[in-house]
Design an enzyme around this catalytic site. Structure first.
Site, PDB file in Angstrom:
ATOM      1  N   ASN A 173       1.789  -1.086   7.185  1.00  0.00           N
ATOM      2  CA  ASN A 173       2.042  -1.703   5.857  1.00  0.00           C
ATOM      3  C   ASN A 173       2.745  -1.070   4.775  1.00  0.00           C
ATOM      4  O   ASN A 173       2.087  -0.158   4.176  1.00  0.00           O
ATOM      5  CB  ASN A 173       0.423  -2.340   5.503  1.00  0.00           C
ATOM      6  N   HIS A 193       4.746 -10.906   5.634  1.00  0.00           N
ATOM      7  CA  HIS A 193       4.171  -9.562   5.336  1.00  0.00           C
ATOM      8  C   HIS A 193       3.629  -9.065   6.501  1.00  0.00           C
ATOM      9  O   HIS A 193       2.746  -9.580   7.315  1.00  0.00           O
ATOM     10  CB  HIS A 193       3.255  -9.581   3.952  1.00  0.00           C
ATOM     11  N   CYS A 221       1.132  -6.623  -2.178  1.00  0.00           N
ATOM     12  CA  CYS A 221       1.666  -6.853  -0.930  1.00  0.00           C
ATOM     13  C   CYS A 221       2.776  -8.250  -1.282  1.00  0.00           C
ATOM     14  O   CYS A 221       3.455  -8.427  -0.287  1.00  0.00           O
ATOM     15  CB  CYS A 221       0.825  -7.071   0.230  1.00  0.00           C
TER      16      CYS A 221
END
Length: 317
Positions: free
Chosen positions: A274, A244, A113
């Site tokens: 996500n 993020h 990520c």
């Protein structure tokens, strides 16, 4: 020309949308529960013939057009992904070939990520050392390919997509500072293990969500402090938070740390889920194309991911 500036952004999302209602029909969960815990309402899922390189290529075309350059002007490609098309060659090389770019360096970066922040950091170093002038930086992931859709705690989280920027040498300040970190001690809290093929067990995401959440919030608090202290920028000078997109509660905690209204946070998690390395460049492109983010504004990007990895980039757009 000793600065590195973002001159173009692009993004791509697969057409298929998986809603919380869709998940209700196959898992012991509800739309209300998912939204209250994560902020996610839907996510985009790549088709069976859509690879990470396909998502990346489309995002790259958008960034190139936005920057008003041609593919031949690009002299370096860095692609952040945890779901490459193949073990080798790199997905960056596949995208390079599709763009028709001859012989420039191209490679992948794997920091899950935090991958886009890592890739942007590397790209800036190439520009500041006069080793590149126009860098195509891509964050792309096909997280559906490593998601167990029978695992209620994981299936609700992940989506697919790609975002890209063109980072170019400039006389104007662009990237103010970047900060990246990792600690391999937490591997078992968030990982995709490799199983022996004979076991017939799929290699999918395993996560201890509550522990990851707590560490992520505390770690992102520290990266905000580090970024502000090293840059000389104050909280009040930051125009936008482009984080993020992992969990709406994490986004809210970071905004609170910055004394920032959620109106100044680019939020896409409700529609994207996500998307790992893709989430920051996807959010950035949305902020730019919507007219929210405009020239000369200060943007803070920050991320936390498996490894654990974490990092930030403070940028004057």
């Amino acid at each position: 020309m000793n600065h590195a500036k973002i001159i173009g952004t692009g993004s791509y999302l697969p057409k298929t949308i998986l809603t919380n209602k869709d998940l209700e029909s196959r898992l012991d969960t509800t739309d209300e529960w998912i939204v209250s815990r994560t902020g996610i309402k839907e996510r985009h899922i790549a088709g069976p013939d859509e690879k990470t390189s396909d998502l990346s290529y489309e995002a790259a075309l958008g960034a190139i057009a936005s920057a008003n350059i041609s593919p031949s002007d690009i002299d370096l490609i860095i692609l952040a992904t945890t779901t490459p098309d193949k073990i080798f060659p790199s997905t960056a090389c596949t995208v390079q070939a599709r763009l028709g770019i001859k012989e420039c360096p191209a490679f992948d970066v794997q920091a899950v990520c935090t991958g886009f922040v890592y890739a942007l950091t590397i790209a800036e170093k190439f520009i500041k050392t006069n080793s590149a002038k126009n860098v195509l930086v891509i964050g792309a992931d096909r997280m559906s390919s490593i998601t167990d859709y029978d695992d209620r705690s994981n299936a609700i989280l992940w989506g697919d997509g790609a975002g890209a920027v063109i980072l170019s040498a400039s006389n104007e300040v662009g990237i103010i500072s970047t900060h990246i970190h990792a600690s391999g001690n937490y591997e078992e809290l968030l990982h995709v293990p490799r199983h022996d093929k004979a076991s017939h067990i799929a290699d999918t995401i395993e996560m201890k969500g509550n522990q990851v959440f707590k560490i992520a919030v505390n770690t992102l608090d520290r990266i905000v402090d580090e970024t502000l202290e090293n840059s000389g920028i104050t909280k009040s000078e930051i125009d936008w938070l482009v984080p993020h997109q992992a969990n709406i509660r994490i986004l809210e905690a970071t905004a609170k740390k910055l004394d920032m209204s959620m109106d100044k946070v680019i939020v896409t998690i409700d529609r994207h889920g996500n998307t790992s390395a893709a989430s920051i460049p996807l959010a950035l492109d949305e902020g730019v194309r919507s007219g929210k983010i405009i020239k000369n504004q200060i943007i803070l990007m920050e991320a936390f991911g498996g490894g654990f990895t974490w990092g930030s980039a403070l940028v004057k757009y």
